[in-house]
Design a protein around this motif. Structure first.
Motif, short mmCIF file in Angstrom:
data_model
loop_
_atom_site.label_atom_id
_atom_site.label_comp_id
_atom_site.label_asym_id
_atom_site.label_seq_id
_atom_site.Cartn_x
_atom_site.Cartn_y
_atom_site.Cartn_z
N UNK A 158 0.82 -1.21 0.00
CA UNK A 158 0.00 0.00 0.00
C UNK A 158 0.86 1.26 0.00
N UNK A 159 0.27 2.33 -0.48
CA UNK A 159 0.98 3.62 -0.48
C UNK A 159 1.22 4.08 0.96
N UNK A 160 0.24 3.84 1.86
CA UNK A 160 0.41 4.22 3.26
C UNK A 160 1.46 3.30 3.90
N UNK A 161 2.52 3.87 4.36
CA UNK A 161 3.57 3.09 4.98
C UNK A 161 4.75 2.81 4.07
N UNK A 162 4.58 3.12 2.78
CA UNK A 162 5.70 2.98 1.85
C UNK A 162 6.05 4.35 1.28
N UNK A 163 5.11 4.94 0.54
CA UNK A 163 5.34 6.27 -0.03
C UNK A 163 4.81 7.39 0.87
N UNK A 164 3.71 7.09 1.56
CA UNK A 164 3.05 8.10 2.38
C UNK A 164 3.21 7.76 3.86
N UNK A 165 3.11 8.76 4.72
CA UNK A 165 3.22 8.50 6.16
C UNK A 165 2.11 7.57 6.64
N UNK A 166 2.43 6.83 7.71
CA UNK A 166 1.49 5.90 8.32
C UNK A 166 1.67 6.01 9.83
N UNK A 167 0.59 6.12 10.61
CA UNK A 167 0.74 6.25 12.06
C UNK A 167 1.39 5.01 12.69
N UNK A 168 1.41 3.89 11.99
CA UNK A 168 2.01 2.66 12.52
C UNK A 168 3.46 2.48 12.08
N UNK A 169 3.97 3.44 11.33
CA UNK A 169 5.36 3.38 10.88
C UNK A 169 5.47 2.93 9.42
#
Length: 114
Positions: free
Chosen positions: A74-85
């Motif tokens: 997913x983009x969240x956590x790879x390219x975009x910030x993610x609250x879980x790191x």
């Protein structure tokens, strides 16, 4: 990885010709425990009894043994910030030992021209 491609005439009149190409790869991928291994061998032999006639016999052997992730991260956590790191670059979202691709192929053929 190693490979070669050799060939040429076997006699002075160039009546008999050969070609042999091969590749061996023993590789890992970016994904944890990922493999990208291959063996390929391709021999060919040509007989030209005269200027208008030729017969080529060729063969191919291919063996693939790959194990890698088959889905997208997913983009969240790879390219975009993610609250879980962030997800590590070697993250494998597949099932180790299950997500694999193995293939063995062999072929023999010929080409005749006159």
């Amino acid at each position: 990885q190693g490979s070669f491609d050799v060939g040429g005439p076997l006699d002075a009149d160039k009546t008999f010709l050969y070609r042999l190409s091969a590749l061996v790869r023993d590789a890992q991928t970016q994904v944890k425990d990922g493999r990208d291994d291959r063996i390929a061998i391709n021999p060919a032999f040509t007989w030209r009894p005269d200027a208008q006639t030729s017969l080529t016999v060729q063969a191919m052997y291919l063996q693939d043994n790959n194990q890698h992730a088959t889905s997208f991260l997913p983009a969240m956590g790879t390219l975009l910030p993610n609250p879980y790191g962030r997800l590590p670059t070697d993250f494998d979202d597949g099932q180790p030992g299950f997500d694999r691709y193995r293939k063995n192929e062999a072929m023999v053929g010929y080409r005749f021209a006159h």
